[in-house]
Design an enzyme around this catalytic site. Structure first.
Site, PDB file in Angstrom:
ATOM      1  N   CYS A 236       0.820  -1.199   0.000  1.00  0.00           N
ATOM      2  CA  CYS A 236       0.000   0.000   0.000  1.00  0.00           C
ATOM      3  C   CYS A 236       0.854   1.248   0.000  1.00  0.00           C
ATOM      4  O   CYS A 236       2.056   1.208   0.254  1.00  0.00           O
ATOM      5  CB  CYS A 236      -0.978   0.006   1.170  1.00  0.00           C
ATOM      6  N   CYS A 237       0.207   2.381  -0.350  1.00  0.00           N
ATOM      7  CA  CYS A 237       0.856   3.681  -0.402  1.00  0.00           C
ATOM      8  C   CYS A 237       1.975   3.659  -1.446  1.00  0.00           C
ATOM      9  O   CYS A 237       1.757   3.309  -2.596  1.00  0.00           O
ATOM     10  CB  CYS A 237       1.345   4.054   0.992  1.00  0.00           C
ATOM     11  N   ILE A 238       3.215   3.998  -1.065  1.00  0.00           N
ATOM     12  CA  ILE A 238       4.339   4.050  -1.994  1.00  0.00           C
ATOM     13  C   ILE A 238       4.963   2.667  -2.214  1.00  0.00           C
ATOM     14  O   ILE A 238       5.720   2.463  -3.178  1.00  0.00           O
ATOM     15  CB  ILE A 238       5.408   5.051  -1.484  1.00  0.00           C
TER      16      ILE A 238
ATOM     17  N   PRO B  77       3.990  -0.108  -3.520  1.00  0.00           N
ATOM     18  CA  PRO B  77       3.851  -0.782  -4.819  1.00  0.00           C
ATOM     19  C   PRO B  77       5.029  -0.562  -5.776  1.00  0.00           C
ATOM     20  O   PRO B  77       5.222  -1.350  -6.700  1.00  0.00           O
ATOM     21  CB  PRO B  77       2.554  -0.188  -5.380  1.00  0.00           C
TER      22      PRO B  77
END
Length: 264
Positions: A172-174, A176
Site C-alpha cells: 500500500c501507499c508508496i 507498490p
C-alpha cells in the site's frame, strides 16, 4: 413431590422411546466440519515514522484487518541503517542522528520482530508491505533514484520467492513501487494520476511506475486493485489526502483480497 413425579414421568418415558438407552451423542453432530487453517502472513516493515520509515497508521490498519481476518502474523524488517533520520516536528533531517531499521520497526511490532534475512516464502501464505517513505528510502532507493532505483536484496528475494510460489503479495501507499521494480509487467495502483487540486499530491508516482515497466491502474482510496495473474494486491492509502477512516477502509479491502487469494 409425588404429584410432580407423576407429571414428569410420562414425558421422560415418551422421550426415551425415541432414543436408544445409553446412546452417546456423536461428536460429528456437534462439529460438522474441521476449523479452517489460519493464513500465515509475513508483514515487512521499514522503520517507524512516515518520513523515514513505516507509516504507523498503515501498519496498524494492516494488523487490525489481519487480526479480524483470523490471520497468524509474523513481523520482519531488514537489519540495516536507515537512509537518514527525520525530525517529524520539523520535517527535516536530523544530521547528528542514526537509527537502525530493524530496531525502529520493533517499536511497531511491540518487540516481536525478526530479521528480514530469515523470511522464507515456504513458511508463509502471503506477504504484506505497508507504505511510508521507508519503503522508498530503506527498502529501496526509489526516493533518490526514481525509476533507476535499487531494491534491498532481501526485499527483492522475498518478492520473487512469493511470486514464484504463486503466493499473494499486498502493498500500500508508496510500497507498490517495490513490486513494479522487481516483478516486471505487474499491475499496481498508487491511486489517481493527476493531483486534482492537491487531493493526490504524489500522483507523479504513477508515471514512475509505468517507467519501471509496470501497469498503473487508477483506483480510489477505499479500493484495492487485484492483479489476478501475479497475485499482487495494492491500495493507495496515504497517497491520497483524505480522512483517516477512508485510508483504513482501503487497507481493509487490500487485506481482505490478500486473505481470499490465500484460500484460507
Amino acid at each position: 413431590m409425588a404429584a410432580v413425579r407423576a407429571l414428569v414421568a410420562p414425558r421422560l418415558a415418551a422421550a426415551s422411546a425415541f432414543a436408544p438407552l445409553h446412546a452417546p451423542v456423536p461428536r460429528a453432530a456437534l462439529h460438522s466440519s474441521a476449523p479452517r487453517p489460519r493464513a500465515r502472513v509475513a508483514l515487512v516493515l521499514s522503520g517507524c515514522g512516515v518520513y523515514d520509515g513505516t507509516e504507523l497508521h498503515e501498519a496498524s490498519a494492516v494488523l487490525v484487518h489481519l487480526s479480524r481476518g483470523g490471520a497468524e502474523v509474523q513481523i520482519f524488517a531488514p537489519d540495516v541503517p536507515q537512509m537518514h533520520v527525520i525530525d517529524h516536528t520539523k520535517g527535516q533531517p536530523s544530521e547528528s542522528e542514526t537509527r537502525n531499521v530493524l530496531t525502529e520497526s520493533a517499536r511497531i511490532a511491540r518487540g516481536k520482530i525478526t530479521d528480514l534475512a530469515r523470511l522464507s516464502a515456504a513458511d508463509h501464505d502471503a506477504a504484506i508491505f505497508p507504505g511510508g517513505f521507508g519503503a522508498a528510502k530503506n527498502l529501496s532507493t526509489f526516493a533518490v533514484d526514481g525509476k533507476d532505483c535499487r531494491v534491498h536484496k532481501d526485499v527483492e528475494r522475498v518478492l520473487k520467492e512469493f511470486h514464484e510460489a504463486s503466493k499473494p503479495i499486498g502493498l500500500c501507499c508508496i510500497a507498490p513501487v517495490l513490486a513494479a521494480k522487481v516483478l516486471r509487467g505487474v499491475e499496481v495502483t498508487v491511486g489517481h494520476e493527476q493531483e486534482e487540486g492537491g487531493k493526490w499530491p504524489y500522483a507523479g508516482t504513477a508515471e514512475a511506475i509505468k517507467a519501471l515497466g509496470a501497469k498503473h491502474c487508477v483506483k480510489g482510496v477505499t479500493e484495492a486493485h487485484v492483479d489476478q495473474k501475479n497475485k499482487v494486491v495494492t491500495t493507495p492509502a496515504f497517497m491520497c489526502e483524505t480522512a483517516l477512516h477512508h485510508i483504513h477502509d482501503g487497507i481493509g479491502a487490500m487485506v481482505k483480497k490478500v486473505l481470499e487469494l490465500c484460500g484460507k
